[in-house]
Each structure stands twice: as structure tokens, then as C-alpha cells.
Design an enzyme around this catalytic site. Structure first.
Site, PDB file in Angstrom:
ATOM      1  N   GLU A 155     -44.501  28.472  45.166  1.00 24.70           N
ATOM      2  CA  GLU A 155     -45.925  28.131  45.177  1.00 24.70           C
ATOM      3  C   GLU A 155     -46.830  29.307  45.540  1.00 24.70           C
ATOM      4  O   GLU A 155     -47.923  29.446  44.985  1.00 24.70           O
ATOM      5  CB  GLU A 155     -46.169  26.955  46.124  1.00 24.70           C
ATOM      6  CG  GLU A 155     -45.446  25.683  45.727  1.00 24.70           C
ATOM      7  CD  GLU A 155     -45.822  25.178  44.328  1.00 24.70           C
ATOM      8  OE1 GLU A 155     -46.789  25.696  43.736  1.00 24.70           O
ATOM      9  OE2 GLU A 155     -45.135  24.272  43.835  1.00 24.70           O
ATOM     10  N   HIS A 210     -44.825  29.108  37.046  1.00 25.95           N
ATOM     11  CA  HIS A 210     -43.583  28.539  37.559  1.00 25.95           C
ATOM     12  C   HIS A 210     -42.418  28.713  36.586  1.00 25.95           C
ATOM     13  O   HIS A 210     -41.255  28.603  36.993  1.00 25.95           O
ATOM     14  CB  HIS A 210     -43.763  27.059  37.872  1.00 25.95           C
ATOM     15  CG  HIS A 210     -44.467  26.799  39.164  1.00 25.95           C
ATOM     16  ND1 HIS A 210     -44.103  27.414  40.342  1.00 25.95           N
ATOM     17  CD2 HIS A 210     -45.525  25.990  39.467  1.00 25.95           C
ATOM     18  CE1 HIS A 210     -44.896  26.980  41.318  1.00 25.95           C
ATOM     19  NE2 HIS A 210     -45.759  26.123  40.817  1.00 25.95           N
ATOM     20  N   HIS A 244     -51.340  28.466  36.651  1.00 31.10           N
ATOM     21  CA  HIS A 244     -50.494  28.236  37.821  1.00 31.10           C
ATOM     22  C   HIS A 244     -49.157  27.631  37.398  1.00 31.10           C
ATOM     23  O   HIS A 244     -48.086  28.119  37.791  1.00 31.10           O
ATOM     24  CB  HIS A 244     -51.204  27.310  38.804  1.00 31.10           C
ATOM     25  CG  HIS A 244     -50.435  27.019  40.049  1.00 31.10           C
ATOM     26  ND1 HIS A 244     -50.690  27.653  41.245  1.00 31.10           N
ATOM     27  CD2 HIS A 244     -49.392  26.176  40.294  1.00 31.10           C
ATOM     28  CE1 HIS A 244     -49.840  27.209  42.169  1.00 31.10           C
ATOM     29  NE2 HIS A 244     -49.043  26.305  41.606  1.00 31.10           N
ATOM     30  N   GLU A 245     -49.223  26.559  36.592  1.00 30.55           N
ATOM     31  CA  GLU A 245     -47.986  25.889  36.188  1.00 30.55           C
ATOM     32  C   GLU A 245     -47.150  26.768  35.266  1.00 30.55           C
ATOM     33  O   GLU A 245     -45.918  26.754  35.339  1.00 30.55           O
ATOM     34  CB  GLU A 245     -48.307  24.548  35.525  1.00 30.55           C
ATOM     35  CG  GLU A 245     -49.106  23.571  36.396  1.00 30.55           C
ATOM     36  CD  GLU A 245     -48.457  23.293  37.751  1.00 30.55           C
ATOM     37  OE1 GLU A 245     -47.224  23.419  37.861  1.00 30.55           O
ATOM     38  OE2 GLU A 245     -49.184  22.953  38.704  1.00 30.55           O
TER      39      GLU A 245
END
Length: 767
Positions: A496, A477, A473-474
Site C-alpha cells: 500500500e 499493485h 493506485h490499483e
């Protein structure tokens, strides 16, 4: 409370007048004081007139007098006199909160000998607004800002030299004023942004209560401080321009006690310089890619570097940067078409320049872009380090370190070139309020993503799923949230929602799951998220459920560039996941329209066009519809997506995929009344839905002995034989005479036309 803040609103004011003047580069020189919990130092701003610099009147431009102090080189004035004595002077407005500013001064950059050489050189790029003739300092700074990306080392050297220049003795003083949300600076007698000084030094210190940084203890009870990802972002760390459009680069020198490690969002892997005279250590970082000031990140503490020498691989031996990695789907034709199609793609025809060894089209401002480097295209695993408090080093060593190369390589396979050249990961103190936070070159992870003391050693344990998926997930980004940012902060789903959708794809690849396993994992996560989203929507205000709260005004600002971020100061919003989950389901919906692999290929196309830029929702959606024009003809339009998904609370009109999730949730219920079943059937017109939906409906009918709908079961068994075998078993297992009779009846009607294998299976269940 100042006049510029309405106590009845929970919006965050962005005061910076970015339309009139822009910060192009920050140089920070900071000292960390743990005993007083403050950061002291200086900030140097390199300024350029903004796109609206030739318009408007500047008198009284600031947000108005409020609580705060007025400072000047002359005897102090009262705060009330700030507006009255503007005399038509232009005001530089910076976002600022909980900072004690002691001095603002113009720098005498003409005294920097190396900078004077720029006067003899040909300018790299022309500015939108030419500096006023006769202002040597303005000309020098404009040429410094405009140096081409190929000269970034020279540029940063000159920025550093200028930051140490003495104060100007021009005779016209700078005066400044602070209120709750801003720092305002004027240069006496200066009427326009073009005439305003181009290099300023601000001397200031933070306050212990400032919301941008958190002073705390780590898991080993040692002092540390880090940027907290606060709703007010970095304005309580340094005065800055917070609107995303104020893209800038930065350099930072941070001094901290010896024994501390300073981590910062910088491209370089800094090494400490020991300062004998003070006993401190100094750390220097820089970035060359312009980004919003809100992405600047700092962490100082007694962190330990997690060693790699005894790394235990959960998936086998660790992979080197150049080793092979067998990732499912990575070389499929759908994932390869975008590179060859770039030159012909109409989205790359205007506003973009072709550069680099790969002839890549870049549409952003000039900076040293990794997308133009041939080596970056093949670098699946960028250099990375992991830091943690000593007590958590063993867990990080056995859990994060082995996962990280896999996740990095899987992210590269999914989205292409890593936008940033290196990565640090830090296990932050226990009080960190999120599972993770991504910034340029650094990711904060909560200790909650770590599992038991030795879980995961010698095999992939279930406890690693949270750690792996959060890493993915990170990492997502880096592309969506950082390399591509939201031009309007209210559109958080651009960051997000995308990261939530992509974490599943990347994590499945990192685990090297088969297509079937990937599909099963994806459906399971979707089901869990659907349940979580449904609960959140039932227990939150409608206005907090809208993905595009400014609707048609999204991206619009005032004439000066100032604006508000809707609901940013609402404490409830900080813990809501609607932007994650509703955005995720929007992307799943779009993927179902164009097929998953084609959708992911489109992601790479989108990244290629928009890396290094800020976007609105409509940029992504419009490019998607133009890339797949047949979908618009089928009713998938920008207006429909805005109306159904972005501009309204709650969830949109239920899609077949969402209906399947809903019915699967209902199948877990022990009892459902006849009234409930009839309402569900009528509300969603289940007889007219696709076979996947009708199959779940038939399961509900059988489980709850809903006799009024037995004809739906009979119809399904007769007309959807490819999916009906399982239902025969359901009809028989409940030992209900009427259901068993229905099963035998349908078999007798269909046995002559049934597939031979299917018939044998059904006969074993029924006869």
C-alpha cells in the site's frame, strides 16, 4: 470458541503447515446458487512435500480440537477423539472458515492414461524432496508439478484430467476434522509428508454468512456475489493454504445462471459455454504464475460490458496498443540505464536464470514469465475491459474507458513490463468498503470514483482526478502487491505504501503534466496526506501505527509454517491508512536522499530482480543501500530506517520536507500564540534548518507579528537573497510599521549587491 483461538487477541491465525507440505495447484469446480446464497462444488489439491518435510514429528500436528465436526469414511467419531487417535499420523492442515465440508478423498491419478506418459519422459526439474519409491501416484504428481514452463498447456490439461479421476480404492481411508480456523486431513497409517497422498478432492459448500464472499444487490437491484477482500481472505470460499509462501497456480470452472457474467483472476478472457441440460453457463479460467491463494478473486453478476465503439477521449483520440504516447521523462537517461546495467548488476549474479528473447535474468520459480517476452517489453497498453451495472455504463464509458489506456501506458513507462497479460475492471456494488481492490487480472472499483452524470466529457474535469489517481493506485499493485508480494502480511506498507507513492508518479504522467506541474501536484497531495496521517496518529492505538509490528521476527513462522497476522481481525485496522501514508512518506524520504528520477529508475531494477517473488522490507532497503552506497556513508542505514520508520509508532524524527509541510499547515491557522511559536522554534531548532524550512518559519513570524524572531527574518533576507524577494512583500502587505521598517532597512543594506531585476521588484514593493 476453539482452543486454538485466544478471545483476547485480534490476530488472524494462519494454520496451514506449509513447511511440511505445499499446495502447488488448485482446480476449483463451483456452482453459484443465488437463491440460497451458497457456492457448492469441489476443490482438487495437488500437493508436494515442503522444505521442512524431512524434519519434526507429525503426531498431533494440527492446531487442536475445537468447535467443529469429525468426518471419516468409517463411523463418525467425536471431536474430542481427533487428537487422541492421531496414532502418529501426519496431518495436512488447511486454512478454512465457515465451510461445510462433506467429503475428502484421494484421487486415483494412475487411472489417467495421459498422465502415465510422464513416467517415460525426462523430468523437467528435480524436487527438493524425492517421492518415496513404490508410490506410482506420488511419482506421477511430482512429475506433473515439475513440468517446465514451456509445457504449461500440457500441464494444465493433465491437471484438469486428474481432477476428474475417480477416488482411490487403496483401502486406507482419509479422515478429516474442521474447527473454527482450519480443515485437518489424515491418511490412516501415513506418518510423513512424503507418504501423504499427492492429489485430494474436497467436496464442500460455502455458508451465507462466510466472510470471504459477499452476497448482495448491484446498483440495479440484481443479485450478485463477489470476493470481498475480507481480513480472512479466501478461507471461507475454499480450503487453502493462506500463508503467502504457499505460492500456487489454479484453474477454475464456475457455473452460474444464464445472463450472469463470471469474472475471475485468470489470464484468459473466458467465454461462456451454454449448458442446455441445466440452463446454466460455464466459465473457465486459469493462471500460470504462482501466487498466494489470497489473491484469488471472483465476481458473478449481471454486469454489462462497457462498449468502446463510442468512446469519448478526455485527452484526445484513444491510443491503440501500438500507437505512440508522449509521456514526460519516459526516455530520460536516468530511466534507461537499468536495462543496460542488468548484466553487470551484482544483485543478479546468483539464484537467477537468464531466459527469453531479451536474456532477462529471472530469479523466481519456473513459470511463463512476461519479462522474458520481447513483445511484452513494448506492450504499453495491455488488453482491457470494463464491466458495470447497466445504470453505470454511461459514466464508466465516458470516464474510465478514456483514462485507462493513458494510465496503463504511464504505468508501463514508470515500472516496465506489465506482469499480467490482460485486465478487467468491475464497478462493484455500492456497499463495497474501499475505493478499489487489485487482484491478478482484475480490479474492483467503487462507484465513488465516478463523478457527475456527464462530467469530464469534452475536457479534463477536476472530478476525474479521483478516478484517475485511483486507477493508477490499483494498477501499481500489479507490480507491488501481486507480482512482488509481502512475505509477511504484517508488512502491508510494501503493497500500500508503494502504490500510494507510485499513483502520483503514474497519474502525473497519464495527465502529461510538465515537471513544474508534477512537482506542484505532488506537494499538494503530500500536504493533504500529511494532515490525514497526523489526524490518524492522534486517534489510534500505538500498536496499530507500526509498519513492521513483528520487528526482528518479521517473516518468521513456527516449525510447521503456521503463524499469526498481528491485528488482522481488529475492525479499526481495516479502516486505517497508516500503512498507506506512513509508507508513502518513507518512500518520499528515501527519494529525497537519492533524487526522484534515480529513485524511480531503481524501482525498475528492483522489479526486474524480485518479480514473481515474496519480499520483506529489508530486501528493498538493502538493495537500495547497495545500489547507492554513498547514502549509507552519509548515515542512511538499514538499522536507522528500521528504528525511525518501521519499528516504532507515530512519525519519525521530522525531516526538512516534513517540516515544510508542517509549517505550511500552520500558515493556514488564523491565530498562533507567542508560546506556540516559541515552542515550534525550540522543538525543531528552526534556525539550523535548510532555507526551505526557514523561509516558511519567516512567513509565520511575519504573519503573526512574532517580534522576538524578527532577527530571523532579517538574517534570511540578508543571507538567502535567492529566496527572500517574496518576504519583502509579506512585510509590507500587513501595513505594520515595524515590519515595513524592517523591509526598508534590509533593502538599504543590500541594494548595492542585489541582482538588478530582484532589486527593481523589491523597490516597487517597499518604496
Amino acid at each position: 470458541m476453539g482452543d486454538d483461538v485466544n478471545p483476547d487477541r485480534d490476530d488472524l491465525p494462519l494454520r496451514a503447515n506449509t513447511s511440511h507440505i505445499l499446495v502447488r495447484h488448485y482446480v476449483l469446480d463451483l456452482d453459484i446458487h443465488f437463491h440460497t446464497q451458497v457456492i457448492t462444488g469441489t476443490l482438487v489439491l495437488f500437493l508436494e512435500p515442503g522444505p521442512g518435510a524431512g524434519e519434526g514429528a507429525w503426531a498431533g500436528e494440527g492446531p487442536g480440537a475445537g468447535e467443529g465436526d469429525l468426518y471419516t469414511a468409517q463411523p463418525s467419531k467425536t471431536a474430542d477423539s481427533w487428537e487422541d487417535e492421531s496414532n502418529g499420523d501426519f496431518t495436512l492442515v488447511l486454512d478454512c472458515c465457515d465451510l461445510a465440508v462433506s467429503k475428502v478423498e484421494e484421487l486415483d491419478v494412475a487411472s489417467v492414461l495421459d498422465l502415465l506418459g510422464l513416467l517415460e519422459e525426462v523430468r523437467g526439474e528435480e524436487s527438493v524432496v524425492e517421492p518415496q519409491p513404490g508410490s506410482q501416484s506420488a511419482v506421477l504428481i511430482q512429475r506433473l508439478i515439475s513440468l517446465p514452463a514451456t509445457q504449461w498447456k500440457k500441464q494444465h490439461h493433465l491437471y484438469s484430467q486428474c481432477s476428474r479421476a475417480p477416488a482411490s480404492e487403496s483401502g486406507r481411508p482419509l479422515v478429516f476434522h474442521t474447527d473454527r480456523w482450519s480443515l485437518q486431513v489424515r491418511h490412516r497409517g501415513t506418518r510423513t509428508p512424503q507418504e501423504f497422498p499427492r492429489a485430494l478432492r474436497i467436496c464442500y459448500e460455502t455458508k451465507p454468512e462466510g466472510g470471504s464472499v459477499r452476497w448482495t444487490k448491484d446498483q440495479d437491484n440484481r443479485s450478485c456475489v463477489y470476493t470481498a477482500g475480507s481480513p480472512i481472505n479466501n478461507r471461507a470460499l475454499f480450503p487453502c493454504q493462506e500463508p503467502p509462501v504457499a505460492m500456487s497456480t489454479w484453474q477454475a470452472r464456475v457455473r452460474a445462471p444464464r445472463g450472469c457474467v463470471v469474472l475471475l483472476s485468470g489470464e484468459n478472457q473466458a467465454e461462456p459455454t451454454h449448458l442446455q441440460e441445466t440452463g446454466l453457463c460455464s466459465w473457465d479460467y486459469y493462471v500460470t504464475m504462482p501466487m498466494p491463494a489470497s489473491t484469488f478473486t471472483l465476481a458473478v453478476g449481471s454486469w454489462s460490458l462497457v462498449p468502446t465503439a463510442q468512446q469519448t477521449a478526455l485527452f484526445g483520440a484513444p491510443h491503440s496498443h501500438t500507437g505512440s504516447l508522449d509521456l514526460p521523462f519516459a526516455a530520460s537517461p536516468q530511466f534507461m540505464f537499468e536495462r543496460s546495467a542488468l548484466k553487470d548488476e551484482k544483485h543478479f549474479e546468483s539464484g537467477c536464470t537468464v531466459s527469453g528473447e531479451n536474456n532477462v535474468s529471472c530469479c523466481h520459480v519456473d513459470y511463463p514469465c512476461r519479462f522474458t517476452e520481447a513483445s511484452a517489453w513494448s506492450q504499453r497498453i495491455i488488453p482491457h475491459r470494463v464491466f458495470a451495472p447497466p445504470s453505470l455504463v454511461p459514466k464508466a464509458q465516458f470516464q474510465i474507458l478514456p483514462l485507462l489506456p493513458r494510465c496503463l501506458a504511464a504505468a508501463h513507462a514508470t515500472l516496465g513490463v506489465h506482469p499480467f497479460p490482460r485486465l478487467d475492471i468491475l464497478i462493484v456494488p455500492a456497499g463495497f468498503s474501499s475505493l478499489g481492490m487489485a487482484s491478478p487480472h482484475i480490479i474492483f472499483l467503487s462507484q465513488s470514483v465516478l463523478c457527475g452524470e456527464r462530467d469530464g466529457v469534452g475536457g479534463v474535469q477536476p472530478g476525474l482526478s479521483l478516478c484517475g489517481s485511483r486507477l493508477c493506485h490499483e494498477l501499481s499493485h500489479s507490480w507491488f502487491g501481486l507480482a512482488i508480494g509481502a512475505r509477511d502480511w504484517t508488512e502491508e506498507w510494501i503493497s500500500e505504501g508503494f502504490a500510494t507513492y507510485l499513483e502520483d508518479v503514474i497519474w502525473a504522467r497519464a495527465q502529461q503534466l510538465s515537471r513544474t506541474e508534477t512537482d506542484e501536484q505532488s506537494k499538494l497531495k503530500a500536504l493533504l496526506r500529511w494532515r490525514r496521517l497526523s489526524e490518524e496518529l492522534q486517534n489510534s492505538e500505538d500498536q496499530l501505527q507500526i509498519l513492521r509490528p513483528n520487528m526482528e521476527s518479521t517473516g518468521q513462522v513456527s516449525e510447521s509454517g503456521s503463524s499469526f497476522v498481528k491485528h488482522a481481525l481488529n475492525p479499526e485496522k481495516n479502516f486505517m491508512q497508516v500503512h498507506y501514508l506512513k509508507g508513502y512518506f518513507l518512500l518520499r524520504f528515501l527519494a529525497s536522499k537519492v533524487e526522484d528520477e534515480r529513485f524511480l529508475s531503481f524501482f525498475k531494477l528492483f522489479v526486474m530482480k524480485y518479480h514473481g517473488q515474496l519480499i520483506l522490507s529489508q530486501d528493498f532497503l538493502q538493495m537500495l543501500l547497495e545500489t547507492f552506497p554513498d547514502k549509507e556513508r552519509q548515515g542512511l542505514t538499514l538499522e536507522a530506517i528500521h528504528a525511525d520508520w518501521l519499528d516504532r509508532p507515530g512519525i519519525p524524527k521530522v525531516t526538512p520536507e516534513q517540516l515544510v509541510l508542517l509549517l505550511e499547515l500552520l500558515l493556514e491557522e488564523a491565530e498562533l500564540s507567542v508560546t506556540s511559536l516559541c515552542t515550534i522554534q525550540r522543538t525543531y531548532n528552526l534556525q539550523e534548518q535548510d532555507a526551505e524550512v526557514r523561509h516558511r518559519w519567516c512567513e509565520l513570524v511575519v504573519k503573526h507579528k512574532h517580534t522576538e524572531a524578527y532577527h530571523d527574518v532579517e538574517h534570511f533576507l540578508q543571507h538567502d537573497q535567492a529566496m527572500g524577494v517574496y518576504l519583502y512583500g509579506e512585510l509590507m502587505v500587513h501595513e505594520d510599521a515595524r515590519q515595513q521598517a524592517l523591509a526598508r532597512h534590509c533593502l538599504s543594506l543590500l541594494q548595492d549587491e542585489m541582482d538588478q531585476s530582484a532589486r527593481r521588484v523589491v523597490e516597487e514593493m517597499v518604496l
